[in-house]
Scaffold this motif. Sequence first.
Motif, PDB file in Angstrom:
ATOM      1  N   TYR A   9     -16.001  26.312  20.549  1.00 32.95           N
ATOM      2  CA  TYR A   9     -16.193  27.565  21.285  1.00 32.95           C
ATOM      3  C   TYR A   9     -14.883  28.349  21.362  1.00 32.95           C
ATOM      4  O   TYR A   9     -14.849  29.563  21.124  1.00 32.95           O
ATOM      5  N   CYS A  10     -13.787  27.652  21.700  1.00 38.63           N
ATOM      6  CA  CYS A  10     -12.482  28.322  21.790  1.00 38.63           C
ATOM      7  C   CYS A  10     -12.034  28.831  20.420  1.00 38.63           C
ATOM      8  O   CYS A  10     -11.463  29.922  20.307  1.00 38.63           O
ATOM      9  N   PHE A  11     -12.290  28.048  19.382  1.00 39.21           N
ATOM     10  CA  PHE A  11     -11.904  28.443  18.025  1.00 39.21           C
ATOM     11  C   PHE A  11     -12.636  29.725  17.606  1.00 39.21           C
ATOM     12  O   PHE A  11     -12.055  30.620  16.988  1.00 39.21           O
ATOM     13  N   HIS A  12     -13.902  29.801  17.960  1.00 41.73           N
ATOM     14  CA  HIS A  12     -14.683  31.004  17.648  1.00 41.73           C
ATOM     15  C   HIS A  12     -14.086  32.226  18.344  1.00 41.73           C
ATOM     16  O   HIS A  12     -13.999  33.320  17.757  1.00 41.73           O
ATOM     17  N   ALA A  13     -13.642  32.053  19.602  1.00 40.82           N
ATOM     18  CA  ALA A  13     -13.034  33.161  20.341  1.00 40.82           C
ATOM     19  C   ALA A  13     -11.711  33.584  19.708  1.00 40.82           C
ATOM     20  O   ALA A  13     -11.401  34.787  19.624  1.00 40.82           O
ATOM     21  N   LEU A  14     -10.923  32.624  19.231  1.00 35.61           N
ATOM     22  CA  LEU A  14      -9.638  32.935  18.601  1.00 35.61           C
ATOM     23  C   LEU A  14      -9.833  33.710  17.303  1.00 35.61           C
ATOM     24  O   LEU A  14      -9.059  34.617  16.982  1.00 35.61           O
ATOM     25  N   LYS A  15     -10.859  33.369  16.538  1.00 40.00           N
ATOM     26  CA  LYS A  15     -11.109  34.036  15.253  1.00 40.00           C
ATOM     27  C   LYS A  15     -11.440  35.518  15.446  1.00 40.00           C
ATOM     28  O   LYS A  15     -11.237  36.320  14.528  1.00 40.00           O
ATOM     29  N   ARG A  16     -11.916  35.875  16.619  1.00 40.05           N
ATOM     30  CA  ARG A  16     -12.326  37.257  16.863  1.00 40.05           C
ATOM     31  C   ARG A  16     -11.174  38.150  17.313  1.00 40.05           C
ATOM     32  O   ARG A  16     -11.330  39.369  17.409  1.00 40.05           O
ATOM     33  N   LEU A  17     -10.002  37.566  17.606  1.00 38.97           N
ATOM     34  CA  LEU A  17      -8.875  38.356  18.107  1.00 38.97           C
ATOM     35  C   LEU A  17      -8.123  39.024  16.956  1.00 38.97           C
ATOM     36  O   LEU A  17      -7.668  38.360  16.030  1.00 38.97           O
ATOM     37  N   GLU A  18      -7.955  40.343  17.046  1.00 36.45           N
ATOM     38  CA  GLU A  18      -7.226  41.078  16.017  1.00 36.45           C
ATOM     39  C   GLU A  18      -5.760  40.642  15.954  1.00 36.45           C
ATOM     40  O   GLU A  18      -5.146  40.638  14.893  1.00 36.45           O
ATOM     41  N   GLN A  19      -5.195  40.277  17.124  1.00 35.68           N
ATOM     42  CA  GLN A  19      -3.785  39.868  17.173  1.00 35.68           C
ATOM     43  C   GLN A  19      -3.531  38.579  16.401  1.00 35.68           C
ATOM     44  O   GLN A  19      -2.370  38.278  16.081  1.00 35.68           O
ATOM     45  N   LEU A  20      -4.603  37.822  16.093  1.00 33.91           N
ATOM     46  CA  LEU A  20      -4.445  36.529  15.428  1.00 33.91           C
ATOM     47  C   LEU A  20      -5.145  36.482  14.070  1.00 33.91           C
ATOM     48  O   LEU A  20      -5.576  35.411  13.634  1.00 33.91           O
ATOM     49  N   LYS A  21      -5.246  37.607  13.412  1.00 31.43           N
ATOM     50  CA  LYS A  21      -5.790  37.623  12.044  1.00 31.43           C
ATOM     51  C   LYS A  21      -4.691  37.157  11.093  1.00 31.43           C
ATOM     52  O   LYS A  21      -3.886  37.940  10.584  1.00 31.43           O
ATOM     53  N   LEU A  22      -4.618  35.849  10.892  1.00 31.57           N
ATOM     54  CA  LEU A  22      -3.511  35.260  10.135  1.00 31.57           C
ATOM     55  C   LEU A  22      -3.702  35.465   8.634  1.00 31.57           C
ATOM     56  O   LEU A  22      -4.807  35.355   8.108  1.00 31.57           O
ATOM     57  N   LYS A  23      -2.578  35.748   7.972  1.00 26.74           N
ATOM     58  CA  LYS A  23      -2.570  35.899   6.519  1.00 26.74           C
ATOM     59  C   LYS A  23      -1.898  34.685   5.885  1.00 26.74           C
ATOM     60  O   LYS A  23      -1.320  33.848   6.572  1.00 26.74           O
ATOM     61  N   LYS A  24      -1.960  34.637   4.557  1.00 23.47           N
ATOM     62  CA  LYS A  24      -1.420  33.488   3.839  1.00 23.47           C
ATOM     63  C   LYS A  24       0.057  33.282   4.117  1.00 23.47           C
ATOM     64  O   LYS A  24       0.516  32.149   4.311  1.00 23.47           O
ATOM     65  N   GLU A  25       0.812  34.374   4.221  1.00 27.37           N
ATOM     66  CA  GLU A  25       2.254  34.248   4.445  1.00 27.37           C
ATOM     67  C   GLU A  25       2.587  33.735   5.842  1.00 27.37           C
ATOM     68  O   GLU A  25       3.668  33.182   6.066  1.00 27.37           O
ATOM     69  N   ASP A  26       1.655  33.913   6.785  1.00 24.72           N
ATOM     70  CA  ASP A  26       1.898  33.412   8.134  1.00 24.72           C
ATOM     71  C   ASP A  26       1.931  31.887   8.179  1.00 24.72           C
ATOM     72  O   ASP A  26       2.536  31.302   9.090  1.00 24.72           O
ATOM     73  N   TRP A  27       1.290  31.234   7.214  1.00 22.96           N
ATOM     74  CA  TRP A  27       1.197  29.773   7.202  1.00 22.96           C
ATOM     75  C   TRP A  27       2.382  29.114   6.500  1.00 22.96           C
ATOM     76  O   TRP A  27       2.497  27.894   6.523  1.00 22.96           O
ATOM     77  N   ARG A  28       3.248  29.917   5.875  1.00 31.68           N
ATOM     78  CA  ARG A  28       4.413  29.336   5.217  1.00 31.68           C
ATOM     79  C   ARG A  28       5.362  28.755   6.251  1.00 31.68           C
ATOM     80  O   ARG A  28       5.604  29.365   7.297  1.00 31.68           O
ATOM     81  N   ALA A  29       5.905  27.584   5.954  1.00 29.32           N
ATOM     82  CA  ALA A  29       6.761  26.885   6.911  1.00 29.32           C
ATOM     83  C   ALA A  29       7.951  27.750   7.318  1.00 29.32           C
ATOM     84  O   ALA A  29       8.659  28.295   6.469  1.00 29.32           O
ATOM     85  N   ASP A  30       8.156  27.886   8.612  1.00 31.26           N
ATOM     86  CA  ASP A  30       9.300  28.618   9.159  1.00 31.26           C
ATOM     87  C   ASP A  30      10.091  27.625  10.009  1.00 31.26           C
ATOM     88  O   ASP A  30       9.691  27.276  11.113  1.00 31.26           O
ATOM     89  N   ARG A  31      11.219  27.169   9.469  1.00 29.67           N
ATOM     90  CA  ARG A  31      11.971  26.105  10.121  1.00 29.67           C
ATOM     91  C   ARG A  31      12.474  26.504  11.507  1.00 29.67           C
ATOM     92  O   ARG A  31      12.506  25.678  12.425  1.00 29.67           O
ATOM     93  N   GLU A  32      12.860  27.751  11.654  1.00 30.89           N
ATOM     94  CA  GLU A  32      13.381  28.177  12.949  1.00 30.89           C
ATOM     95  C   GLU A  32      12.298  28.125  14.018  1.00 30.89           C
ATOM     96  O   GLU A  32      12.522  27.644  15.139  1.00 30.89           O
ATOM     97  N   ILE A  33      11.102  28.601  13.671  1.00 27.56           N
ATOM     98  CA  ILE A  33      10.004  28.566  14.642  1.00 27.56           C
ATOM     99  C   ILE A  33       9.595  27.128  14.923  1.00 27.56           C
ATOM    100  O   ILE A  33       9.371  26.747  16.089  1.00 27.56           O
ATOM    101  N   ILE A  34       9.494  26.292  13.879  1.00 20.45           N
ATOM    102  CA  ILE A  34       9.117  24.889  14.068  1.00 20.45           C
ATOM    103  C   ILE A  34      10.138  24.183  14.950  1.00 20.45           C
ATOM    104  O   ILE A  34       9.781  23.418  15.856  1.00 20.45           O
ATOM    105  N   ARG A  35      11.426  24.460  14.703  1.00 21.10           N
ATOM    106  CA  ARG A  35      12.479  23.842  15.505  1.00 21.10           C
ATOM    107  C   ARG A  35      12.374  24.269  16.969  1.00 21.10           C
ATOM    108  O   ARG A  35      12.505  23.458  17.884  1.00 21.10           O
ATOM    109  N   ASN A  36      12.086  25.542  17.198  1.00 19.42           N
ATOM    110  CA  ASN A  36      11.958  26.043  18.565  1.00 19.42           C
ATOM    111  C   ASN A  36      10.728  25.467  19.252  1.00 19.42           C
ATOM    112  O   ASN A  36      10.776  25.099  20.443  1.00 19.42           O
TER     113      ASN A  36
END
Length: 445
Positions: free
Chosen positions: A209-236
């Motif tokens: 149910y929560c996943f369905h709600a997340l998919k509908r948010l425009e702020q979270l329309k993730l693209k392929k480049e968003d999934w690329r590893a970002d060491r700084e964000i992962i570290r934080n």
Amino acid sequence: MSRIKNMTEGNPASLIVSFALPLIVANLGQQLYMIVDAIIVGKGIGVEALASVGATDWSYWMILWAVQAMTQGFAISISHRFGEGNGGQLKKTVAMSVRLCLVIGALLTAVCMLFAKPLLQLLRTPDDIFHGAFSYLLTMFAGNLVVIAYNMASSILRALGDSKTPLTAILFAAAVNIVLDLLFVLVFHMGIVGAAVATVTAQFLAFLYCFHALKRLEQLKLKKEDWRADREIIRNQCRLGIPLALQNMLIAVGGMILQSVINEQGFVFIAGFTATNKIMGLLESAGISIGYAVTTYVAQNYGAGFYGRIRKGLKSAVFFSVALSACISIAMVFSGRMVLSLFIDHSDPNAAQVLDVAYQYLFIISCLLSSLYLLHVFRNTLQSLGNAFAPFLSGLVEFVARVSIACIGARFLGAWILFFSEPAAWIGAALLLAVFCLRAIKHLK
């Protein structure tokens, strides 16, 4: 219509209270998972089966609390990015959080299932309830990925100011859990394993149910480049999430040592503690919800740089938590025996003794409940400001308090002192966090 809420605008008190109320109801619904398990197991199978479930409490809570703390830590950065209006970094932070959860969840499931039996042996679980406890714990551990998925999804929604979607999800799941409990335990006679399967299944539906709600948010329309590893964000994310997970695991280890001492008192004492611990989940759920509301409010305003609003929000949260905990304490003191009797099969010859143990414990924790609520307010405020050290130190204080009472107090003063193990841990940790929190707020420019 989007349910996300910007908490950098509006009256701080009304924002925190309106955000917390749906979470309180949602957490009450989540506690129904364990409560329904206990009622159906205690009434439908017997006191020994109830003790079997109770013997796994701290072992499972260690993982559950670690997961909740870790996902809440990941969500703090999401609130920071949302508060500062950085859409690109918001998406990447969400994507890195999901990646971390998948990796950690897979490792955690494998380790937990491997060490479930040695863990119960280490806790000196009595032979007459060992098999039931092991079966229940193994089934719950098998659903770790489901638990992580739900907690991450609901944490992201809360970080964006949505407390209503998790409410709807968990209430629906609670209803499903009740039906499946009755079906698996009383109709299919699957025993306490059936209760565990029902809980994991219901949590999975809450995640969907929560996943369905997340998919509908425009702020979270993730693209392929968003999934690329970002060491700084992962570290934080690791800097915020991992210490909080370790803090909660440390708290749980102290509880497990306490549980090992409780296990030496016999299954009547274990059953009494189990009944109250199920109520304890309900009592604490409101405090946890206020803490979640504080996290979202403080983190969003911290990201936006509105430090004056953080001070006002903290005052409102303290007042609200003290007032609410006082009301709940009074209700439990006067109605505690009646509530506890729901967990106990009164045809059992040990029923009266179990009820006496349970109410003594419930009375003591009810009288000191406000310290637990303040603990959540101060701890979550510090976490939202990026301070992971003070919350970890408070976890160490809780560990020392529980272990001292279990290993030293019980030996010299008797089993009754175990009733004070939880309140002593809350009071010590809350006092420490209050000092750190007031200092941190004072130094915000």
